[in-house]
Design a protein around this motif. Structure first.
Motif, PDB file in Angstrom:
ATOM      1  N   MET A 134      -1.387  88.657  18.027  1.00 30.79           N
ATOM      2  CA  MET A 134       0.002  88.384  18.376  1.00 30.79           C
ATOM      3  C   MET A 134       0.235  86.890  18.184  1.00 30.79           C
ATOM      4  N   GLU A 135       1.436  86.557  17.697  1.00 33.19           N
ATOM      5  CA  GLU A 135       1.754  85.162  17.432  1.00 33.19           C
ATOM      6  C   GLU A 135       3.207  84.874  17.796  1.00 33.19           C
ATOM      7  N   TYR A 136       3.428  83.716  18.404  1.00 32.41           N
ATOM      8  CA  TYR A 136       4.785  83.227  18.652  1.00 32.41           C
ATOM      9  C   TYR A 136       5.158  82.365  17.454  1.00 32.41           C
ATOM     10  N   VAL A 137       6.349  82.613  16.878  1.00 29.23           N
ATOM     11  CA  VAL A 137       6.818  81.827  15.740  1.00 29.23           C
ATOM     12  C   VAL A 137       8.267  81.434  15.984  1.00 29.23           C
ATOM     13  N   ASN A 138       8.550  80.149  15.829  1.00 30.85           N
ATOM     14  CA  ASN A 138       9.917  79.656  15.906  1.00 30.85           C
ATOM     15  C   ASN A 138      10.334  79.310  14.484  1.00 30.85           C
ATOM     16  N   SER A 139      11.172  80.133  13.884  1.00 29.26           N
ATOM     17  CA  SER A 139      11.573  79.920  12.494  1.00 29.26           C
ATOM     18  C   SER A 139      12.447  78.678  12.325  1.00 29.26           C
TER      19      SER A 139
ATOM     20  N   ASP B 117      -3.389  85.594  20.693  1.00 31.72           N
ATOM     21  CA  ASP B 117      -4.412  86.637  20.760  1.00 31.72           C
ATOM     22  C   ASP B 117      -5.283  86.553  22.007  1.00 31.72           C
ATOM     23  N   GLU B 118      -5.478  85.365  22.542  1.00 34.97           N
ATOM     24  CA  GLU B 118      -6.384  85.173  23.674  1.00 34.97           C
ATOM     25  C   GLU B 118      -5.707  85.329  25.048  1.00 34.97           C
ATOM     26  N   LEU B 119      -4.429  85.704  25.070  1.00 33.25           N
ATOM     27  CA  LEU B 119      -3.742  85.865  26.353  1.00 33.25           C
ATOM     28  C   LEU B 119      -4.343  87.019  27.139  1.00 33.25           C
ATOM     29  N   THR B 120      -4.365  86.853  28.452  1.00 36.75           N
ATOM     30  CA  THR B 120      -4.793  87.950  29.327  1.00 36.75           C
ATOM     31  C   THR B 120      -3.675  88.997  29.371  1.00 36.75           C
ATOM     32  N   ALA B 121      -3.969  90.149  29.931  1.00 36.73           N
ATOM     33  CA  ALA B 121      -2.954  91.208  30.062  1.00 36.73           C
ATOM     34  C   ALA B 121      -1.763  90.702  30.885  1.00 36.73           C
ATOM     35  N   GLU B 122      -2.048  89.972  31.956  1.00 32.40           N
ATOM     36  CA  GLU B 122      -0.973  89.422  32.795  1.00 32.40           C
ATOM     37  C   GLU B 122      -0.118  88.429  32.007  1.00 32.40           C
ATOM     38  N   GLU B 123      -0.770  87.573  31.235  1.00 33.04           N
ATOM     39  CA  GLU B 123      -0.037  86.592  30.435  1.00 33.04           C
ATOM     40  C   GLU B 123       0.797  87.276  29.361  1.00 33.04           C
TER      41      GLU B 123
ATOM     42  N   PHE C  20      11.775  80.172  35.759  1.00 35.60           N
ATOM     43  CA  PHE C  20      10.948  81.358  35.556  1.00 35.60           C
ATOM     44  C   PHE C  20       9.630  80.997  34.865  1.00 35.60           C
ATOM     45  N   ALA C  21       9.716  80.282  33.751  1.00 37.44           N
ATOM     46  CA  ALA C  21       8.544  80.008  32.915  1.00 37.44           C
ATOM     47  C   ALA C  21       7.534  79.066  33.556  1.00 37.44           C
ATOM     48  N   PHE C  22       8.021  78.083  34.292  1.00 36.98           N
ATOM     49  CA  PHE C  22       7.133  77.031  34.793  1.00 36.98           C
ATOM     50  C   PHE C  22       7.054  76.961  36.320  1.00 36.98           C
ATOM     51  N   GLY C  23       7.673  77.939  36.990  1.00 33.03           N
ATOM     52  CA  GLY C  23       7.628  77.994  38.446  1.00 33.03           C
ATOM     53  C   GLY C  23       6.242  78.375  38.949  1.00 33.03           C
ATOM     54  N   MET C  24       6.075  78.339  40.245  1.00 35.41           N
ATOM     55  CA  MET C  24       4.766  78.572  40.858  1.00 35.41           C
ATOM     56  C   MET C  24       4.213  79.984  40.611  1.00 35.41           C
ATOM     57  N   ARG C  25       5.058  80.930  40.271  1.00 42.53           N
ATOM     58  CA  ARG C  25       4.592  82.299  40.017  1.00 42.53           C
ATOM     59  C   ARG C  25       4.167  82.518  38.562  1.00 42.53           C
ATOM     60  N   SER C  26       4.347  81.508  37.733  1.00 37.71           N
ATOM     61  CA  SER C  26       3.976  81.620  36.329  1.00 37.71           C
ATOM     62  C   SER C  26       2.461  81.687  36.172  1.00 37.71           C
ATOM     63  N   PRO C  27       1.959  82.561  35.307  1.00 35.31           N
ATOM     64  CA  PRO C  27       0.513  82.652  35.099  1.00 35.31           C
ATOM     65  C   PRO C  27      -0.075  81.486  34.301  1.00 35.31           C
ATOM     66  N   ILE C  28       0.741  80.550  33.875  1.00 36.97           N
ATOM     67  CA  ILE C  28       0.195  79.410  33.115  1.00 36.97           C
ATOM     68  C   ILE C  28      -0.766  78.574  33.952  1.00 36.97           C
ATOM     69  N   TYR C  29      -0.670  78.671  35.274  1.00 34.03           N
ATOM     70  CA  TYR C  29      -1.519  77.869  36.159  1.00 34.03           C
ATOM     71  C   TYR C  29      -2.788  78.606  36.595  1.00 34.03           C
ATOM     72  N   LYS C  30      -2.780  79.923  36.460  1.00 34.32           N
ATOM     73  CA  LYS C  30      -3.877  80.731  36.976  1.00 34.32           C
ATOM     74  C   LYS C  30      -5.181  80.458  36.205  1.00 34.32           C
TER      75      LYS C  30
ATOM     76  N   GLN D  74      -2.501  72.661  27.228  1.00 31.56           N
ATOM     77  CA  GLN D  74      -3.118  73.133  25.989  1.00 31.56           C
ATOM     78  C   GLN D  74      -3.139  74.657  25.874  1.00 31.56           C
ATOM     79  N   SER D  75      -2.725  75.354  26.920  1.00 36.90           N
ATOM     80  CA  SER D  75      -2.781  76.817  26.885  1.00 36.90           C
ATOM     81  C   SER D  75      -1.722  77.374  25.930  1.00 36.90           C
ATOM     82  N   ALA D  76      -2.085  78.441  25.251  1.00 35.87           N
ATOM     83  CA  ALA D  76      -1.176  79.059  24.277  1.00 35.87           C
ATOM     84  C   ALA D  76       0.121  79.524  24.934  1.00 35.87           C
ATOM     85  N   LEU D  77       0.014  80.116  26.110  1.00 38.35           N
ATOM     86  CA  LEU D  77       1.217  80.591  26.791  1.00 38.35           C
ATOM     87  C   LEU D  77       2.153  79.431  27.111  1.00 38.35           C
TER      88      LEU D  77
END
Length: 97
Positions: A1-6, A15-21, A44-54, A64-67
């Motif tokens: 899976m890849e994020y692309v901004n055209s 590809d390395e994201l966890t199921a939660e991510e 939503f994206a950067f609040g305390m409930r975001s999995p980017i911190y887990k 540096q995380s992909a998410l």
């Protein structure tokens, strides 16, 4: 899976994201496509409930995380689309450099 901004050419391998991510990313994409208010998206994206911190031990690991990279690009793109951030054109970049 890849994020692309055209618009900017930004590409992030997810590809390395966890199921939660992956679930969170899909929710973020939905909100992005709905053109959610920029500040609401950031909350939503950067609040305390975001999995980017887990499981991350440092500020650098988060940055540096992909998410995080995909969410940050979506956030900035929403800001541009909503007129809150100025879009820099290629010609403007060259003039500044």
């Amino acid at each position: 899976m890849e994020y692309v901004n055209s618009e900017t050419g930004v590409r992030v391998n997810l590809d390395e994201l966890t199921a939660e991510e992956k679930r969170f990313y899909k929710q973020a994409i939905k909100r992005f496509r709905e053109n959610t208010n920029w500040l609401s998206f950031d909350e939503f994206a950067f609040g305390m409930r975001s999995p980017i911190y887990k499981g991350r031990r440092s500020h650098i690991e988060v940055l540096q995380s992909a998410l995080y990279l995909a969410l940050k690009d979506m956030s900035l793109q929403l800001g541009v689309q909503q007129g809150l951030i100025k879009r820099t054109r290629k010609a403007e970049k060259k003039a500044v450099a």
